[in-house]
Motif scaffolding. Structure first.
Motif, PDB file in Angstrom:
ATOM      1  N   SER A   1       0.994  -1.484  -0.310  1.00  0.00           N
ATOM      2  CA  SER A   1      -0.220   0.053   0.239  1.00  0.00           C
ATOM      3  C   SER A   1       0.949   1.394   0.158  1.00  0.00           C
ATOM      4  CB  SER A   1      -1.241  -0.049   1.108  1.00  0.00           C
ATOM      5  OG  SER A   1       0.321  -0.073   2.737  1.00  0.00           O
ATOM      6  N   VAL A   2       0.414   2.390  -0.482  1.00  0.00           N
ATOM      7  CA  VAL A   2       1.183   3.882  -0.542  1.00  0.00           C
ATOM      8  C   VAL A   2      -0.105   5.193  -0.780  1.00  0.00           C
ATOM      9  CG1 VAL A   2       2.857   3.217  -2.795  1.00  0.00           C
ATOM     10  CG2 VAL A   2       0.255   4.237  -3.258  1.00  0.00           C
ATOM     11  N   TYR A   3       0.695   5.401   0.310  1.00  0.00           N
ATOM     12  CA  TYR A   3      -0.378   6.717   0.492  1.00  0.00           C
ATOM     13  C   TYR A   3       0.285   8.027  -0.494  1.00  0.00           C
ATOM     14  CZ  TYR A   3      -2.534   9.809   3.458  1.00  0.00           C
ATOM     15  OH  TYR A   3      -3.502  11.051   4.334  1.00  0.00           O
ATOM     16  N   ILE A   4       0.116   8.746  -0.539  1.00  0.00           N
ATOM     17  CA  ILE A   4       0.045  10.238  -2.328  1.00  0.00           C
ATOM     18  C   ILE A   4      -0.709  11.378  -1.901  1.00  0.00           C
ATOM     19  CG2 ILE A   4      -0.175  10.981  -4.466  1.00  0.00           C
ATOM     20  CD1 ILE A   4      -0.721   7.633  -5.423  1.00  0.00           C
TER      21      ILE A   4
ATOM     22  N   ASP B   1      -1.664  -4.353  -7.310  1.00  0.00           N
ATOM     23  CA  ASP B   1      -1.979  -5.127  -6.518  1.00  0.00           C
ATOM     24  C   ASP B   1      -1.186  -4.390  -5.236  1.00  0.00           C
ATOM     25  OD1 ASP B   1       0.938  -5.434  -7.335  1.00  0.00           O
ATOM     26  OD2 ASP B   1       1.719  -5.757  -5.652  1.00  0.00           O
ATOM     27  N   VAL B   2      -0.813  -3.012  -5.648  1.00  0.00           N
ATOM     28  CA  VAL B   2      -0.928  -2.453  -4.635  1.00  0.00           C
ATOM     29  C   VAL B   2      -1.404  -1.209  -4.668  1.00  0.00           C
ATOM     30  CG1 VAL B   2       1.481  -0.027  -3.854  1.00  0.00           C
ATOM     31  CG2 VAL B   2       2.109  -1.905  -4.654  1.00  0.00           C
ATOM     32  N   GLN B   3      -2.513  -1.163  -3.111  1.00  0.00           N
ATOM     33  CA  GLN B   3      -3.771   0.236  -2.606  1.00  0.00           C
ATOM     34  C   GLN B   3      -3.023   1.353  -2.816  1.00  0.00           C
ATOM     35  OE1 GLN B   3      -5.835  -1.642   0.465  1.00  0.00           O
ATOM     36  NE2 GLN B   3      -7.277  -0.019   0.120  1.00  0.00           N
TER      37      GLN B   3
ATOM     38  N   LEU C   1       1.065   3.047 -10.891  1.00  0.00           N
ATOM     39  CA  LEU C   1       0.401   1.914 -10.349  1.00  0.00           C
ATOM     40  C   LEU C   1      -0.742   1.087 -10.427  1.00  0.00           C
ATOM     41  CD1 LEU C   1       0.338   3.576  -6.581  1.00  0.00           C
ATOM     42  CD2 LEU C   1       2.207   1.981  -7.526  1.00  0.00           C
ATOM     43  N   ALA C   2      -1.336   1.355 -11.313  1.00  0.00           N
ATOM     44  CA  ALA C   2      -2.423   0.979 -12.286  1.00  0.00           C
ATOM     45  C   ALA C   2      -1.637   0.035 -13.030  1.00  0.00           C
ATOM     46  CB  ALA C   2      -3.589   1.369 -12.397  1.00  0.00           C
ATOM     47  N   VAL C   3      -0.895   0.643 -14.081  1.00  0.00           N
ATOM     48  CA  VAL C   3      -0.625  -0.547 -15.073  1.00  0.00           C
ATOM     49  C   VAL C   3       0.658  -1.096 -14.354  1.00  0.00           C
ATOM     50  CG1 VAL C   3       1.568  -0.288 -16.624  1.00  0.00           C
ATOM     51  CG2 VAL C   3      -0.906   1.269 -16.469  1.00  0.00           C
ATOM     52  N   LEU C   4       1.866  -1.499 -13.581  1.00  0.00           N
ATOM     53  CA  LEU C   4       2.870  -1.538 -12.971  1.00  0.00           C
ATOM     54  C   LEU C   4       2.782  -2.805 -11.405  1.00  0.00           C
ATOM     55  CD1 LEU C   4       5.157   1.266 -13.759  1.00  0.00           C
ATOM     56  CD2 LEU C   4       5.145  -1.017 -14.579  1.00  0.00           C
TER      57      LEU C   4
END
Length: 437
Positions: free
Chosen positions: A186-189, A214-216, A208-211
């Protein structure tokens, strides 16, 4: 205003640090000097960034002038020194536009700016209108740090040249490292609430959506630019979200205060940053940043080549104070490309008597410029005036660990290069439809 000439370095340095900020207290002005105006926030929230840029250009101009200046034929008045003048925008658009008018009235034909994409966009628009209205006093805008992608895409201009990688290019380099972190879930932007910060957030989510689908994304937040004094509420939310990493385009105090607050609340995740490698950030982070803070740049002091090391050492000789340790390779390439382009234009008759420049002729040479300096090579892409160059991604480590010979700003921490991205891999498509005069 600040004037530079090719006087001996010792005398020049004495004048620089004595605060000689007027023509009367600086060196004699060369009548045929090529005037370059840097319009930047030398006061205000990001004054340290403005001063850092200025130091880089002082050094670059000194180097060109030490070899005799820009080489021009006798018919054009002979060699021409570069003359650097500074104008304080206070980080504000209206002040920058007023400074632009003053710089043009004072004879500047080359404008430098970079520490705000919003200001850069306004300068591009103003210069477009000025050059159409007053062709006898046309100017070029050389952008060294304003990285909003649209500036060389839908808002591209024949009069604007960008020497920094735009934010989508920088994000792609960061993602080249992030995508391989298999433990990240998971990440915080978080970013500054203006055009650049918004663009960074959008592109982070897209890539993120492309690469790493799985990361939320557990947080997506903007904050006022340069006005937050206490980032503890933001840091508390970041920690509470359970994020394994933060992605941010923050710079200056907005970055160092954010990371310091994250450290204070015990956040243990990584920071993927555009500007985490200097301007107080490493010292503010301390040991908590070891193996945690990632930064992308066109160049880092710990690039492992002899030419790079010599380049960095020479900068530290020129600016020995730890707080002055913020060197940009791309700014050196910018000045070298400018000198090269003026010389090439002169060979084709683009510089007249007494050094009077045909700005269109100089621009035509600049959009095909290819430069190599201290082992770093870059080339301007004519289609959109976006400079193409290698990028590197570094991980913060303690000085003295393998790959970290040099620290940052005397902090005891430096950045080990973990990814080198060739220029061809960093290049991205453009939507620019260039209109040429």
């Amino acid at each position: 205003m600040f004037i530079l000439s090719s006087k001996p370095l010792k005398l020049l340095a004495k004048a620089l640090f004595a605060g000689a900020l007027t023509a009367a207290s600086a060196f004699a002005q060369t009548p045929s000097a090529l005037k370059i105006a840097i319009i930047e926030g030398f006061s205000g929230a990001n004054a340290s960034g403005g001063e850092a840029g200025f130091r880089n250009f002082v050094w670059a101009v000194e180097r060109v002038n030490a070899r005799g200046g820009v080489k021009l034929p006798a018919s054009a008045g002979g060699n021409q020194l570069l003359q650097l003048e500074r104008f304080d925008s206070k980080g504000q658009t209206e002040e920058a536009l007023s400074a632009l008018r003053s710089a043009i009235d004072g004879g500047a034909r080359i404008i430098l700016q970079g520490n705000s994409s919003g200001v850069a966009a306004s300068l591009i628009d103003a210069i477009n209108k000025h050059n159409e209205r007053d062709p006898a006093r046309r100017v070029l805008f050389l952008n060294y740090a304003a990285v909003l992608p649209e500036l060389t895409n839908e808002k591209c201009s024949f009069w604007h040249f960008r020497f920094d990688a735009h934010s989508d290019m920088r994000m792609a380099a960061l993602m080249d490292v992030l995508k391989d972190d298999k433990a990240l879930k998971s990440v915080y932007i978080i970013g500054q609430d203006y055009s650049f910060g918004q663009a960074v957030g959008r592109e982070a989510k897209r890539q993120l959506a492309v690469l790493r689908p799985d990361v939320q994304v557990v947080g997506d937040e903007l904050h006022p630019l340069g006005r937050v004094k206490d980032f503890l509420p933001y840091a508390t939310k970041i920690k509470a979200s359970g994020a394994g990493a933060v992605i941010t385009g923050n710079f200056g105090n907005d970055l160092s205060l954010l990371i310091k607050a994250a450290k204070d609340v015990g956040f243990d995740g990584k920071f993927y940053t555009f500007y985490g490698n200097a301007l107080g950030a490493p010292a503010a982070i301390g040991d908590a940043g070891i193996g945690k803070v990632v930064a992308v740049a066109d160049w880092l002091p710990n690039v492992q080549t002899a030419a790079s090391e010599a380049f960095y050492k020479s900068f530290r000789v020129r600016y020995p104070k730890p707080e002055d340790d913020y060197v940009h390779m791309r700014m050196q390439l910018l000045i070298e490309a400018l000198a090269q382009s003026v010389e090439a234009a002169a060979k084709q008759g683009g510089v007249g008597a007494n050094g009077a420049m045909d700005i269109v002729a100089v621009a035509a040479q600049l959009e095909r410029a290819s430069v190599t300096f201290s082992g770093q090579t870059g080339a301007m892409r004519a289609a959109d005036h976006q400079f193409q160059q290698p990028l590197v991604v570094g991980m913060m480590e303690r000085q003295g660990t393998p790959g970290v010979k040099f620290d940052v700003e005397g902090s005891g921490y430096g950045f080990r290069v973990v990814k080198a991205v060739p220029a061809a891999a960093a290049e991205q498509a453009t939507s620019c439809k260039m209109v040429r005069p």
